[in-house]
Each structure stands twice: as structure tokens, then as C-alpha cells.
Design an enzyme around this catalytic site. Structure first.
Site, short mmCIF file in Angstrom:
data_model
loop_
_atom_site.label_atom_id
_atom_site.label_comp_id
_atom_site.label_asym_id
_atom_site.label_seq_id
_atom_site.Cartn_x
_atom_site.Cartn_y
_atom_site.Cartn_z
N ASP A 1 14.37 -14.63 12.43
CA ASP A 1 13.41 -14.03 11.51
C ASP A 1 13.29 -14.92 10.28
O ASP A 1 14.20 -15.70 9.97
CB ASP A 1 13.82 -12.61 11.11
CG ASP A 1 15.17 -12.58 10.40
OD1 ASP A 1 16.14 -13.13 10.96
OD2 ASP A 1 15.27 -12.01 9.30
N GLU B 1 18.02 -10.95 9.75
CA GLU B 1 18.99 -11.51 8.81
C GLU B 1 18.46 -11.49 7.38
O GLU B 1 19.21 -11.25 6.44
CB GLU B 1 19.33 -12.95 9.24
CG GLU B 1 20.56 -13.54 8.55
CD GLU B 1 20.24 -14.31 7.28
OE1 GLU B 1 21.18 -14.79 6.63
OE2 GLU B 1 19.04 -14.42 6.91
#
Length: 464
Positions: free
Chosen positions: A87, A152
Site C-alpha cells: 500500500d 502499513e
């Protein structure tokens, strides 16, 4: 085994796969989240991309609730983790990018794109390392598992879920920071400052908005006002010049819209950015006159203008192990419901957290704002003398000729969720850290070198 030579022969493959991954806009989209796509379509697509690569290579793969997954190679009882994330943070103001943020364009030996260095580039370097080991027929007596997260940048919900259901690695590393190695990670607290009073119905400041993530320095702030004094437009232009920032001043009937453009940076190093919210608040100090608006802008300037360390509330602290504590006001808003300032605080390994927060709350008792801890990830530390640290350092030194000591960081990597894990590259010393900034890039030559370092490191750890 000359891993660098092998990696160099596969550079084109590495670059191509990284471009494909960067072209997936894997930004958190809560509004489009479903059970099948818990963080939105982009993060799910990026996770699927990596797991498909693992399947194509004939390795074991597993999807854990579409939040995280793993690719596994090797045999044995012990498990080594290589923790990566796919991400990314938003691209921000697209006009500040020279190359499109989701194209993966190569120019001047660099590959540009959001995630190029955080963390898609390092992820693909580690993935090539695993493929090289398998393709060279290296026998491993431990299992190696690339664990891939997709949240994250917004709170680690992915790996929290993963480790509720899956095995914790014995040891491991996260290729999501700097070389030579990071063995000390600061704590990360999410602080929320909230105004005690709501604005009056005749409030001069209608709204103030800056930032989307606490872990990014806001690069734009916008205020809407009902009126301002004479010469405000001229004063604003002077302010912009004196502070070396850009902005705009728009009159729409009886309403003014004032915008300041700053410079984004990672919240772990807020001094590298130019916080648009702070600059706009500083200008508005001479413009707003109503009580709540004045209190709001004064509070921002008092706490954050020229001070990234929380000195105004005695939150400042540093130690030799991890350096100073920093605060980044990443999301700032003022509406008819009041003011909210969300701050990412990166605090030192030995920081007396409870004592400091209790003291800050006392200092605010007679002030217009309260402070609450909305989230807190404690510091992480592995001794420099530990065998894991020494093994990884020796591999890095072999390929770099650099004998620097391990580092600390204000960034939070997946290393902190492991019982024994460190952050290991892949930003080389002397390179600018452009994570979370416009024109984020990775140097292609260094990407290849990192793949060689990761290959040898994995072999060393998995054949002992």
C-alpha cells in the site's frame, strides 16, 4: 555465488515488475472497503499481484482475509520473515510531480512513482532475491516467508490480522527503511487535540482544512472566511514571499478562500517538509478576530511554528539510542463543530510516555484544547550485538564497502511487530529520502544491488 552479477542480468525483469506494481494505485479507500476489499480495491489488487507472482514461481502462497498474505520457500522448522507492504500514501498535489505518480517511468537512471522507495521498490528487490535463490537451486534448511501487508501506511491492521492467524517468524527483516540497518525504531503515537468550545454562529472562519494522513506533512491548507480586513490580499502576497511558499487568494462574493501550498514529507522527519497548515495559521493570526478562530490559529502557531519537538507542552525528549522526539500535525480541521488537530508523534526508545502525556494534559487543563492518545505503537529495539544484526551488517558491508554502525528511525516498519526483527534497507547512505514526497524515486542501480544483498542475507539466515 556472485549475487550482484546474477541480479544485474535480471535488471529488466526487476524494473518491469516494479513498474507493474507501481501502476496499481494501492491507496487506502475506506469509502470503498468491503469484506472482499477491506482497504479498498487498490490495496487488494496489489496484494493479489504479489500472490499471483508467488504462484507463478511455484512457491506456497496464502491470502489472509484479503488484508495480508505470504509467499513461502524453503523447508524446515524455523521460519524467517521478510516483511513488506504494497500500500502507498496518496500522491498529493499532482502538479508537483514531474512524472506521473502511478506510471513507474524511468529517467536518468531512476524509476519514479509513488511507492518506488516506500515500499514497492524494496519489495520487488526482495522478491527478485527469493526468485534468484530458487532459480539457482540453493537448498535452504529453514523456511523463508515474504509476508505482504496492504495497510502499513494506515495502522498495521493487515499484519495485526495476519499474526492473529499465522505463525510469527523466529527472526526477520523489513526492507522498508535505510541501509546499513535500523535496530531502533521510535514509538509512534497518534495524538488528537480537540477544541473544548464550538464556534459561534457568526464565526469569521468558516472552515480550515489541511492534510489527509497523520504520517505526511500537509502540502496544502485551505481556509474559508466570511470577511477580512483591508489590504489582506496584498499582505498575503508579502507573507508568501517572505516565507518562500506559494498560495492563492480568491474572493467569491462575501467569502474569501485562502490557500497555502507547502511541501510534503514523511512524518518521521517533519523538518524536511513545509507544513502548509502551520503557515496558513501563521498568516491568519493577523486576519481573524473572532474568539474561536483566533484561539485555533494561535494554538497551532504556539505548538508547531518552528518547533517539531513538542517543546510547548514539554513533550520534547531525546536519547542517544534513537534521537529526538518529533511531532507532525498531519490533519488539521476547523468546522462549525470545532477544531481538531491530529498529530503523529515519533518518540524515543527510552521516552517516559505516560509521565509526559499526563504532564501535557495538565498543561492543557486551562487551555482551549484537550489532548487524547488515539493510538500508540511502542518503540522497538534489537541489540547491535545480536547475531541477526551482525549477520545482516556483514552482508551489507560486503556489497557496499560501508562500515557504518546501525541506525535508529522515527519511521515505523513491520520489524516492530516481530519478536526479533530489524529494518534492513533499501535506502543507501547519501541518497535523499523521498518517501511520501512528490517525485518519489528509486535508483535502478541501487535496486539491483539491494536484490543481491537480500539474496545473500536470506541464504545466510536460512542455511545456518
Amino acid at each position: 555465488m556472485d549475487w550482484l552479477k546474477i541480479a544485474e542480468a535480471r535488471q529488466e525483469e526487476l524494473v518491469s515488475e516494479l513498474q507493474q506494481l507501481i501502476q496499481i494505485e494501492s491507496i487506502l479507500e475506506e469509502q470503498h472497503a468491503t469484506e472482499e476489499m477491506p482497504f479498498g480495491p487498490g490495496p487488494r489488487a496489489a496484494l493479489d499481484f504479489m500472490l499471483a507472482k508467488g504462484q507463478q514461481q511455484g512457491m506456497k502462497t496464502k491470502d489472509v482475509d484479503h488484508m495480508a498474505g505470504h509467499i513461502e520457500m524453503g523447508e524446515g522448522e524455523a521460519l524467517i520473515g521478510v516483511l513488506c507492504h504494497v500500500d502507498v500514501v496518496p500522491a498529493g498535489d499532482l502538479s508537483t510531480w514531474t512524472y506521473p505518480p502511478f506510471a513507474g517511468q524511468v529517467a536518468d537512471g531512476k524509476l519514479f512513482g509513488r511507492g518506488a522507495i516506500d515500499d514497492k521498490g524494496p519489495t520487488m528487490a526482495a522478491w527478485l532475491a527469493m526468485k534468484m535463490i530458487q532459480d539457482e537451486g540453493i537448498k535452504l534448511n529453514k523456511r523463508v516467508r515474504m509476508i505482504i501487508g496492504s495497510d502499513e501506511e494506515s495502522g498495521f491492521r493487515c499484519v495485526d490480522r495476519y499474526f492473529e492467524k499465522e505463525e510469527m517468524p523466529t527472526i526477520g527483516f523489513a526492507p522498508d527503511a535505510d541501509f546499513p540497518l535500523i535496530n531502533a525504531e521510535k514509538g509512534i503515537a497518534h495524538l488528537v487535540f480537540t477544541s473544548k468550545e464550538k464556534p459561534a454562529t457568526d464565526e469569521q472562519l468558516i472552515s480550515f482544512k489541511a492534510g489527509n494522513r497523520t504520517n505526511m506533512v500537509p502540502d496544502e491548507a485551505v481556509a474559508t472566511l466570511t470577511y477580512a480586513g483591508a489590504n489582506t490580499s496584498e499582505n498575503f502576497q508579502t507573507f508568501l514571499k517572505e516565507n518562500h511558499v506559494e498560495g492563492s487568494f480568491i474572493e467569491q462574493g462575501d467569502t474569501l478562500i485562502i490557500t497555502v501550498k507547502g511541501k510534503s514529507a514523511h512524518a518521521m522527519e517533519p523538518e524536511k517538509g513545509r507544513n502548509a497548515a502551520v503557515y496558513l495559521a501563521k498568516f491568519l493570526q493577523e486576519v481573524v478576530a473572532t474568539d474561536e478562530a483566533k484561539t485555533f490559529v494561535d494554538f497551532i502557531v504556539k505548538l508547531f511554528d518552528g518547533d517539531h519537538y513538542g517543546s510547548a507542552l514539554q513533550l520534547n525528549f531525546e536519547d542517544d539510542m534513537s534521537g529526538p522526539t518529533t511531532l507532525n500535525p498531519g490533519i488539521v480541521s476547523f468546522t462549525e463543530n470545532g477544531a481538531v488537530i491530529e498529530v503523529s508523534m515519533r518518540y524515543s526508545v527510552t521516552y517516559p510516555f505516560e509521565e509526559k502525556m499526563t504532564n501535557a494534559q495538565k498543561l492543557l487543563q486551562n487551555q482551549a484544547f484537550t489532548v487524547d492518545v488515539a493510538g500508540n505503537s511502542k518503540p522497538h529495539y534489537v541489540s547491535e550485538d545480536d547475531e541477526l544484526v551482525q549477520t545482516l551488517l556483514n552482508v551489507y558491508r560486503k556489497y557496499s564497502g560501508d562500515f557504518r554502525k546501525p541506525l535508529s528511525t522515527g519511521g515505523g516498519t513491520y520489524a516492530r511487530v516481530m519478536k526479533k526483527g530489524v529494518a534492513f534497507g533499501m535506502l543507501f547512505p547519501g541518497e535523499p529520502d523521498v518517501a511520501h514526497q512528490a517525485n518519489e524515486f528509486v535508483v535502478v542501480e541501487n535496486l539491483v544491488k539491494a536484490a543481491a544483498i537480500y539474496a545473500e542475507a536470506i541464504v545466510k539466515l536460512a542455511t545456518k
